[in-house]
Design a protein around this motif. Structure first.
Motif, mmCIF file in Angstrom:
data_model
loop_
_atom_site.group_PDB
_atom_site.id
_atom_site.type_symbol
_atom_site.label_atom_id
_atom_site.label_comp_id
_atom_site.label_asym_id
_atom_site.label_seq_id
_atom_site.Cartn_x
_atom_site.Cartn_y
_atom_site.Cartn_z
ATOM 1 N N SER A 37 0.862 -1.181 0.000
ATOM 2 C CA SER A 37 0.000 0.000 0.000
ATOM 3 C C SER A 37 0.895 1.226 0.000
ATOM 4 N N PHE A 60 -0.226 -0.731 -4.854
ATOM 5 C CA PHE A 60 -1.474 -0.011 -5.099
ATOM 6 C C PHE A 60 -1.497 1.274 -4.297
ATOM 7 N N LEU A 62 -4.298 4.605 -3.105
ATOM 8 C CA LEU A 62 -5.673 5.098 -3.043
ATOM 9 C C LEU A 62 -5.741 6.534 -3.547
ATOM 10 N N GLN A 87 -1.370 0.172 -9.164
ATOM 11 C CA GLN A 87 -2.825 0.102 -9.277
ATOM 12 C C GLN A 87 -3.439 1.274 -8.513
ATOM 13 N N ALA A 89 -6.623 2.826 -6.881
ATOM 14 C CA ALA A 89 -7.955 2.480 -6.378
ATOM 15 C C ALA A 89 -8.741 3.760 -6.115
ATOM 16 N N PRO A 124 -12.648 1.776 -1.150
ATOM 17 C CA PRO A 124 -11.712 1.336 -2.194
ATOM 18 C C PRO A 124 -10.638 0.395 -1.659
ATOM 19 N N LEU A 125 -10.179 0.634 -0.423
ATOM 20 C CA LEU A 125 -9.185 -0.263 0.157
ATOM 21 C C LEU A 125 -9.773 -1.653 0.357
ATOM 22 N N ALA A 127 -12.139 -3.099 -1.255
ATOM 23 C CA ALA A 127 -12.284 -3.758 -2.558
ATOM 24 C C ALA A 127 -10.931 -4.266 -3.064
ATOM 25 N N THR A 128 -9.893 -3.476 -2.872
ATOM 26 C CA THR A 128 -8.557 -3.867 -3.322
ATOM 27 C C THR A 128 -8.037 -5.057 -2.529
#
Length: 242
Positions: A37, A60, A62, A87, A89, A124-125, A127-128
């Motif tokens: 993250s 990823f 956010l 990625q 998010a 969003p976190l 979901a990731t």
């Protein structure tokens, strides 16, 4: 306490005496479906370390839609520096639209930040993380004495695991200080957010972040209008709830 929990405690006791690089190597050896993250100085140090172990490390970030321009530039700088895919998010558009329509763009100044963070960051976190078996964060114990002082190097993330599945969380920099993070950044020429040169220490969304003054703790620049022990958005809810 379950056997799994006991095993996690035993592993944490062992890893706690090891370097961040050794902790990362263990995490990457144990999990293929793992990601870092990424948002701040600590995270890019982890990206640098992990990239030397596994060049194709998943990363990823956010995008709340409210970040500083410098933060977006920083994300691209890291993407290009390491030649990695990051990625992004993003929050659910209709949820953001509904909040803004009902309460305006700055409701967090009157309420608190948790509703906005829940939509722009937590959802969003969640979901990731739903597609991962493990994740790596840049949390440090000294970042927030009220909520992070006892974070382990490895933990079961019950806050985001979801029903019927497990999720492991690694905090390789848990025992590092801010000075150690910045010593690493300067030694290895690691990219960092330009806002750090303007007095920003802990950087979040633009409306909720400001520079800190001499003698202030780094988290005092976040959600400064709220009580000091509540300086969390919920990304690391397991610190408190697990």
């Amino acid at each position: 306490m379950s056997n799994t929990a006991l095993n996690i405690v035993d592993i944490d006791n062992t890893l706690a005496t090891q370097s961040p690089q050794q902790i990362l190597r263990y995490a990457l050896e144990q999990f293929d479906n793992i990601a870092i993250s990424f948002s701040g100085a600590e995270d890019v140090v982890l990206v640098d370390m992990a990239h030397k172990i596994r060049p194709d490390i998943k990363v990823f970030s956010l995008d709340t839609g409210r970040l500083h321009a410098e933060t977006y530039q920083f994300i691209e700088k890291v993407r290009n520096h390491y030649n990695i895919d990051i990625q992004i998010a993003m929050p659910n558009g209709p949820d953001v639209e509904a909040l803004v329509k009902q309460k305006g763009l700055f409701s967090f100044y009157q309420d608190d930040h948790k509703e906005c963070c829940g939509i722009r960051k937590i959802a969003p976190l969640r979901a990731t993380l739903g597609d991962l078996d493990a994740w790596i964060t840049g949390q440090r114990k000294d970042q927030s004495p009220g909520t992070r002082a006892v974070i382990p190097v490895i933990q079961e993330d019950k806050a985001f695991a979801g029903e019927g599945r497990s999720l492991t969380k690694f905090n390789p920099l848990a025992n590092w200080s801010s000075a150690q993070v910045w010593d690493y950044i300067r030694t290895y020429g690691v990219p960092y957010n330009a806002l750090h040169d303007r007095g920003f220490v802990s950087i979040g969304c633009e409306p909720c972040t400001r520079p800190t003054g001499p003698g202030q703790h780094e988290r005092e620049g976040r959600w400064w209008w709220e009580e000091a022990t509540k300086k969390e958005c919920g990304l690391h809810a397991v610190n408190i709830d697990a």
